[in-house]
Design a protein around this motif. Sequence first.
Motif, PDB file in Angstrom:
ATOM      1  N   THR A   1       0.859  -1.308  -0.052  1.00 36.54           N
ATOM      2  CA  THR A   1       0.122  -0.209   0.090  1.00 36.54           C
ATOM      3  C   THR A   1       0.786   1.323   0.178  1.00 36.54           C
ATOM      4  O   THR A   1       0.693   2.144  -0.965  1.00 36.54           O
ATOM      5  CB  THR A   1      -0.956  -0.077   1.231  1.00 36.54           C
ATOM      6  OG1 THR A   1      -2.016  -1.027   1.139  1.00 36.54           O
ATOM      7  CG2 THR A   1      -1.771   1.320   1.154  1.00 36.54           C
ATOM      8  N   ALA A   2       1.905   1.424   1.046  1.00 36.41           N
ATOM      9  CA  ALA A   2       2.455   2.547   1.033  1.00 36.41           C
ATOM     10  C   ALA A   2       3.381   2.859  -0.245  1.00 36.41           C
ATOM     11  O   ALA A   2       3.566   4.098  -0.644  1.00 36.41           O
ATOM     12  CB  ALA A   2       3.557   2.435   2.129  1.00 36.41           C
TER      13      ALA A   2
ATOM     14  N   LYS B   1       3.161   2.251  -3.038  1.00 39.77           N
ATOM     15  CA  LYS B   1       2.269   2.592  -4.546  1.00 39.77           C
ATOM     16  C   LYS B   1       2.057   4.223  -4.329  1.00 39.77           C
ATOM     17  O   LYS B   1       1.605   4.466  -5.464  1.00 39.77           O
ATOM     18  CB  LYS B   1       1.138   1.826  -4.508  1.00 39.77           C
ATOM     19  CG  LYS B   1       1.027   0.460  -4.896  1.00 39.77           C
ATOM     20  CD  LYS B   1      -0.333   0.005  -4.911  1.00 39.77           C
ATOM     21  CE  LYS B   1       0.027  -1.366  -5.472  1.00 39.77           C
ATOM     22  NZ  LYS B   1      -1.331  -2.191  -5.423  1.00 39.77           N
ATOM     23  N   LEU B   2       2.172   4.779  -3.261  1.00 33.38           N
ATOM     24  CA  LEU B   2       2.098   6.122  -2.997  1.00 33.38           C
ATOM     25  C   LEU B   2       3.177   7.032  -3.554  1.00 33.38           C
ATOM     26  O   LEU B   2       4.608   6.533  -3.694  1.00 33.38           O
ATOM     27  CB  LEU B   2       1.782   6.407  -1.864  1.00 33.38           C
ATOM     28  CG  LEU B   2       0.487   5.915  -1.120  1.00 33.38           C
ATOM     29  CD1 LEU B   2       0.563   6.182   0.445  1.00 33.38           C
ATOM     30  CD2 LEU B   2      -0.812   6.457  -1.662  1.00 33.38           C
TER      31      LEU B   2
ATOM     32  N   THR C   1       7.557   7.697  -2.385  1.00 32.23           N
ATOM     33  CA  THR C   1       7.796   7.137  -1.253  1.00 32.23           C
ATOM     34  C   THR C   1       8.878   6.001  -1.213  1.00 32.23           C
ATOM     35  O   THR C   1       9.178   5.522  -2.212  1.00 32.23           O
ATOM     36  CB  THR C   1       6.336   6.433  -0.553  1.00 32.23           C
ATOM     37  OG1 THR C   1       6.266   5.138  -1.648  1.00 32.23           O
ATOM     38  CG2 THR C   1       5.239   7.287  -0.629  1.00 32.23           C
TER      39      THR C   1
ATOM     40  N   VAL D   1       8.022   9.910   3.022  1.00 31.12           N
ATOM     41  CA  VAL D   1       7.933  10.790   1.452  1.00 31.12           C
ATOM     42  C   VAL D   1       8.684  11.915   1.703  1.00 31.12           C
ATOM     43  O   VAL D   1       8.428  12.857   2.590  1.00 31.12           O
ATOM     44  CB  VAL D   1       6.448  11.127   1.236  1.00 31.12           C
ATOM     45  CG1 VAL D   1       5.532  11.829   2.491  1.00 31.12           C
ATOM     46  CG2 VAL D   1       6.113  12.019   0.037  1.00 31.12           C
TER      47      VAL D   1
ATOM     48  N   GLU E   1      -5.623   0.830   4.982  1.00 31.23           N
ATOM     49  CA  GLU E   1      -5.128   1.430   3.584  1.00 31.23           C
ATOM     50  C   GLU E   1      -5.283   2.739   3.426  1.00 31.23           C
ATOM     51  O   GLU E   1      -4.637   3.394   3.064  1.00 31.23           O
ATOM     52  CB  GLU E   1      -5.743   0.531   2.591  1.00 31.23           C
ATOM     53  CG  GLU E   1      -5.104  -0.896   2.579  1.00 31.23           C
ATOM     54  CD  GLU E   1      -5.642  -1.950   1.602  1.00 31.23           C
ATOM     55  OE1 GLU E   1      -6.546  -1.562   1.154  1.00 31.23           O
ATOM     56  OE2 GLU E   1      -5.142  -3.082   1.526  1.00 31.23           O
TER      57      GLU E   1
ATOM     58  N   ALA F   1      -2.814   6.197   3.115  1.00 31.80           N
ATOM     59  CA  ALA F   1      -3.062   6.990   2.382  1.00 31.80           C
ATOM     60  C   ALA F   1      -3.339   8.587   2.650  1.00 31.80           C
ATOM     61  O   ALA F   1      -2.685   9.489   2.223  1.00 31.80           O
ATOM     62  CB  ALA F   1      -4.112   6.885   1.279  1.00 31.80           C
TER      63      ALA F   1
ATOM     64  N   TRP G   1      -0.133  10.050   4.461  1.00 38.38           N
ATOM     65  CA  TRP G   1       0.756  10.226   3.299  1.00 38.38           C
ATOM     66  C   TRP G   1       0.547  11.537   2.989  1.00 38.38           C
ATOM     67  O   TRP G   1       1.325  12.383   2.827  1.00 38.38           O
ATOM     68  CB  TRP G   1       0.673   9.272   2.074  1.00 38.38           C
ATOM     69  CG  TRP G   1       1.616   9.702   0.824  1.00 38.38           C
ATOM     70  CD1 TRP G   1       2.971   9.243   0.730  1.00 38.38           C
ATOM     71  CD2 TRP G   1       1.203  10.761   0.002  1.00 38.38           C
ATOM     72  NE1 TRP G   1       3.321   9.820  -0.450  1.00 38.38           N
ATOM     73  CE2 TRP G   1       2.255  10.941  -0.977  1.00 38.38           C
ATOM     74  CE3 TRP G   1       0.151  11.176  -0.315  1.00 38.38           C
ATOM     75  CZ2 TRP G   1       2.312  11.420  -2.203  1.00 38.38           C
ATOM     76  CZ3 TRP G   1      -0.346  12.052  -1.652  1.00 38.38           C
ATOM     77  CH2 TRP G   1       0.919  12.249  -2.509  1.00 38.38           C
ATOM     78  N   GLU G   2      -0.781  11.956   2.815  1.00 38.95           N
ATOM     79  CA  GLU G   2      -1.091  13.202   2.272  1.00 38.95           C
ATOM     80  C   GLU G   2      -0.862  14.368   3.327  1.00 38.95           C
ATOM     81  O   GLU G   2      -0.252  15.408   3.048  1.00 38.95           O
ATOM     82  CB  GLU G   2      -2.597  13.206   2.504  1.00 38.95           C
ATOM     83  CG  GLU G   2      -3.210  12.561   1.075  1.00 38.95           C
ATOM     84  CD  GLU G   2      -4.539  12.655   0.917  1.00 38.95           C
ATOM     85  OE1 GLU G   2      -5.368  12.986   1.870  1.00 38.95           O
ATOM     86  OE2 GLU G   2      -5.256  12.527  -0.183  1.00 38.95           O
TER      87      GLU G   2
ATOM     88  N   ARG H   1      -2.083  11.877  -5.049  1.00 35.53           N
ATOM     89  CA  ARG H   1      -2.923  10.558  -4.574  1.00 35.53           C
ATOM     90  C   ARG H   1      -4.049  10.324  -5.427  1.00 35.53           C
ATOM     91  O   ARG H   1      -4.599  11.219  -6.171  1.00 35.53           O
ATOM     92  CB  ARG H   1      -3.663  11.148  -3.273  1.00 35.53           C
ATOM     93  CG  ARG H   1      -4.445   9.523  -2.494  1.00 35.53           C
ATOM     94  CD  ARG H   1      -5.141   9.935  -1.432  1.00 35.53           C
ATOM     95  NE  ARG H   1      -5.916   9.089  -1.041  1.00 35.53           N
ATOM     96  CZ  ARG H   1      -6.884   8.633  -0.117  1.00 35.53           C
ATOM     97  NH1 ARG H   1      -6.877   9.788   0.765  1.00 35.53           N
ATOM     98  NH2 ARG H   1      -7.623   7.677   0.177  1.00 35.53           N
TER      99      ARG H   1
END
Length: 302
Positions: free
Chosen positions: A194-195, A197-198, A201, A214, A281, A285, A288-289, A302
């Motif tokens: 999951t992580a 794919k951002l 990262t 990030v 998940e 996300a 991350w934002e 995103r």
Amino acid sequence: MSNSKRVAILISGRGSNMMALVEQARGYEVVLVASDKPDAPGLGWARARGLATFALSPGGIGKARYEAQLDAALREAEVGTIALAGYMRLISDDFVARWRGRIVNIHPSLLPLYKGLDTHARAIAAGDAHAGCSVHVVTEELDGGAVLGQSRVAILPGDDTETLAARVLTAEHALYPRILSEYVMTPLDRIRDTALKLPETEERPSHGQPTFFVGENQFAQVRDDHHGDGRHVVCVRTSDQDEQAMLLEAAPDIYSRPAYLASSGWVGMTLSGDVDWPLVEDRIARSWELAAPARLLEAGGR
């Protein structure tokens, strides 16, 4: 010990679910496609894609010798998980015992309804509003193992077994790869998938724990018994301490205060027991934002 992510797929025919498992592989590797029918069309598809195959008919050698040779081929390929995909031969109790907990199957009904054959005809005859498919663990009981996931398909007016079967098969192709991925992946595997794919990262260890960044900002950290606290969690950012407090109060079975990060508004999300993975998940996300530089957010990162 074999690696659960090394998957063998067993087929008897064209192998449409096998194709879906190969094409949508995430977190696992298909290392062998095997069949009890040497002329099964799916074998040609697999070979054309460079996959190793095994084909042997039980005719003339008997079930015990056939399964012994299949077992040897699986072990030579260092298979950890077996996925049955249109494999039409009943597996012996001895074979199930040797691979206990490592064989999964997809069945065209909403188990425990309609075990065995003619599932679509039985659902239509019963007047059910929905049919569907189930991925389950294989045990000695026919279609009786733990259900790992299901997909419901509406039975429409005028449906016959062919029209219903076609729509259920489409649902199978979406369900099976997703459930197999979940079955073989560890919590860290799923978080990493999951992580990473951002945008922009990377994973770097921090204080000995797998941590995701990030730029120079952390946005997720997996902790397993960190400093002997007995917890297996993923730590993520919240927007502020008010949101942190709200989450801790609303769902204390999910959220906890992580040592060293709680003062910055982070929460820990439990990775033990029945984990709500869509929620995990989504929180990763969102974290991350909160950590990403403005240029990534402005670019629709995103």
